[in-house]
Enzyme design. Structure first.
Site, PDB file in Angstrom:
ATOM      1  N   HIS A 436       0.829  -1.221   0.000  1.00  8.79           N
ATOM      2  CA  HIS A 436       0.000   0.000   0.000  1.00  8.79           C
ATOM      3  C   HIS A 436       0.857   1.262   0.000  1.00  8.79           C
ATOM      4  O   HIS A 436       2.064   1.239   0.290  1.00  8.79           O
ATOM      5  CB  HIS A 436      -0.965   0.004   1.190  1.00  8.79           C
ATOM      6  CG  HIS A 436      -0.299   0.097   2.542  1.00  8.79           C
ATOM      7  ND1 HIS A 436       0.023   1.300   3.120  1.00  8.79           N
ATOM      8  CD2 HIS A 436       0.066  -0.861   3.419  1.00  8.79           C
ATOM      9  CE1 HIS A 436       0.567   1.078   4.316  1.00  8.79           C
ATOM     10  NE2 HIS A 436       0.606  -0.225   4.521  1.00  8.79           N
ATOM     11  N   CYS A 455       2.621  -4.849   7.010  1.00 10.48           N
ATOM     12  CA  CYS A 455       2.367  -4.640   5.588  1.00 10.48           C
ATOM     13  C   CYS A 455       3.557  -3.932   4.930  1.00 10.48           C
ATOM     14  O   CYS A 455       4.442  -3.422   5.614  1.00 10.48           O
ATOM     15  CB  CYS A 455       1.098  -3.831   5.374  1.00 10.48           C
ATOM     16  SG  CYS A 455      -0.416  -4.758   5.750  1.00 10.48           S
TER      17      CYS A 455
END
Length: 536
Positions: A436, A455
């Site tokens: 992301h 992440c």
């Protein structure tokens, strides 16, 4: 007759991996066309002889089913011997074991080599007079058993390390046995590790031998002390002569040093070294550079050996199109038609929230995403924040949209301050990890980028979105992607026509496309865990 000899080791290896997969208890069909009358070879055994052999030498017990399956497949005809003596593949195999033993990887290769060498000493060019059938069966089965052991080591490494216990969840590679058979027939040699593992294995093993040779040269490797805070172009004296000597020794400086001046060639060599160690390639000799330059050769050899084992855990062949994220390198690489098309800096999980090592397939792009806050963060960060400030949720552009047990469900609304930035890339997995954007791009200038909760944050998310949607420019030209990322206020999901494989890996040493060996810090301590098992 030569064709049958060339086929032997490939057949054994094929049966080994059939047994290692999800095919246990599958009874192999006997090839009844092989008989003493139809075969050039009149040497046969039976299943009772195999069972007795395994019972007498339990080192081969793990391969009991493989033994039976292999010999059933050939109607119990001998594989390594015919009426004239040992076949060609037996000599090829012992040469392979000898090479393995010399590579300093494991002692059991030496043990196997000695066992088979004893057979070769007795069975030179023909079967010796007075040889009993029982003795011949024993020699035949030792050859087969040692081949099974060696083939298992090729793919599992020393001691059969369980990759999942070491935090590695990328499925093991599969072998194309048709290609293996073809290469065996054409190459007329026993398959070896370099042909059956990822090409990185050969590169790393070559690098390992280079560093072993450097150590054996007994070149001085004392710690070099820097007499001033830093060295730059134009400096002279001090430790420059020793630094240049080591850079030449390691291959970064082409010519042997003849003076103690920090010249342009030296600066280029420093930058080369810095790049290989993940340091900022500014050509300045400072504390971080010196710390890396003073790493002992034994430590470097140990690190290469650890990563050599890791290479066994990745596919022998990668897709033509894929994404590769090396966690300790803090970098993402995109490949198309097997060639790198771009790379970018990334932020990965911190030591406390390490990014999981696994593979998946990117299926969705989500523009202007919500951030569904994990329960752990709700518990440890948001609830304490609400307690201290009743406006915490509003101030962080969040909303509570439900409840999960005793904890509220919290999500952050799309916007410039969203923790996921303007876009996220999903490859469905049980670890809740994805790629992301981030609202804080200043962090990408940091050298140590283990900062996330697990992440992977991208420094150039637009480039990733453009690349993933490059074949759908009718619906998603660059200007539409830019609008979806920067002007859209509502979450927008896009399903890719074709998923793209992504590998989150962990290599602290590798050989790059320029044939240079790279080293990185063991940021999660995974090297140490492997070392405990590898060097015990």
């Amino acid at each position: 007759m030569n064709f049958r000899k060339l086929l032997l080791s490939t057949t054994i290896l094929t049966l080994l991996f059939a047994s290692c997969g999800q095919r246990k208890n599958r009874k192999v069909k006997i090839d009844e066309t092989i008989t003493p009358q139809t075969s050039y070879n009149n040497l046969f055994l039976d299943s009772n002889a195999i069972r007795q052999f395994i019972a007498a030498d339990t080192v081969y017990k793990p391969y009991a089913e493989m033994f039976i399956n292999f010999y059933r497949h050939r109607n119990f005809e001998f594989a390594w011997f015919d009426t004239s003596g040992l076949v060609e593949q037996a000599h090829n195999f012992v040469n392979l074991l000898s090479a393995d033993a010399k590579s300093m990887r494991r002692q059991d290769s030496t043990v196997s080599e000695k066992k088979i060498a004893a057979i070769l000493d007795r069975f030179t060019d023909s079967l010796p007079e007075g040889l009993t059938h029982t003795e011949l069966i024993h020699a035949e089965l030792v050859m087969t058993g040692e081949f099974f052991r060696h083939a298992e080591q090729v793919f599992k490494g020393k001691g059969g390390l369980d990759a999942t216990q070491l935090g590695w969840y990328i499925p093991r590679k599969k072998i194309d046995f048709s290609a293996l058979l073809d290469s065996t027939i054409n190459g007329k040699e026993t398959p070896d590790e370099e042909k059956l593992l990822n090409p990185q294995f050969k590169k790393l093993r070559t690098a390992l031998q280079k560093y072993i040779d450097l150590k054996n040269e007994n070149h001085p490797w004392d710690s070099i002390a820097l007499e001033r805070p830093k060295l730059v172009l134009g400096d002279s004296g001090g430790a420059i002569s020793a630094i240049k000597d080591r850079l030449h020794y390691l291959g970064d400086l082409n010519d042997a040093p003849s003076d103690d001046k920090y010249d342009k060639d030296t600066k280029d060599a420093v930058k080369s070294f810095q790049s290989r160690y993940g340091l900022s390639p500014d050509g300045v000799v400072g504390p971080n550079f010196m710390k890396a330059l003073n790493i002992p050769l034994d430590t470097l050899i140990r690190t290469i050996t650890i990563n050599l084992e890791r290479v066994r855990w990745i596919p022998s062949e990668l897709p033509k199109e894929y994404i590769w994220v090396n966690i300790p390198d803090y970098k993402l690489h995109a490949y198309e038609q097997g060639k790198e098309v771009f790379n970018m800096r990334v932020i990965v999980g911190s030591a406390a929230h390490g990014t999981t090592i696994f593979s998946g397939n990117i299926k969705y792009i989500v523009f202007a995403p919500y951030w569904n806050v994990p329960t752990s963060i709700v518990k440890n960060e948001i609830l304490p924040g609400i307690k201290n400030n009743p406006n915490y949720i509003k101030n962080h552009n969040m909303e509570i949209y439900g409840k999960d047990g005793k904890y509220p469900l919290v999500r952050q609304l799309p916007g410039p301050d969203n923790a996921l930035g303007r876009v996220k890339f999903l490859f469905p997995n049980s670890y809740n990890i994805y790629l992301h954007d981030t609202p804080n791009h200043d962090l990408f200038t940091s050298r140590n980028r283990g900062l996330s909760h697990g992440c992977v944050r991208l420094s150039e998310p637009e480039k990733m979105a453009d690349w993933l949607l490059r074949n759908d420019t009718t619906h998603y030209p660059t200007q539409v992607i830019d609008s979806l990322m920067n002007k859209n206020t509502k979450e927008k999901w896009v399903t890719l026509d074709k998923t793209v494989p992504v590998y989150l890996v962990y290599f602290t040493t590798w050989v790059d496309s320029d044939c240079k060996i790279n080293f990185r810090k063991d940021i999660y301590g995974h090297d140490a865990k492997i070392a405990e098992k590898l060097f015990k």
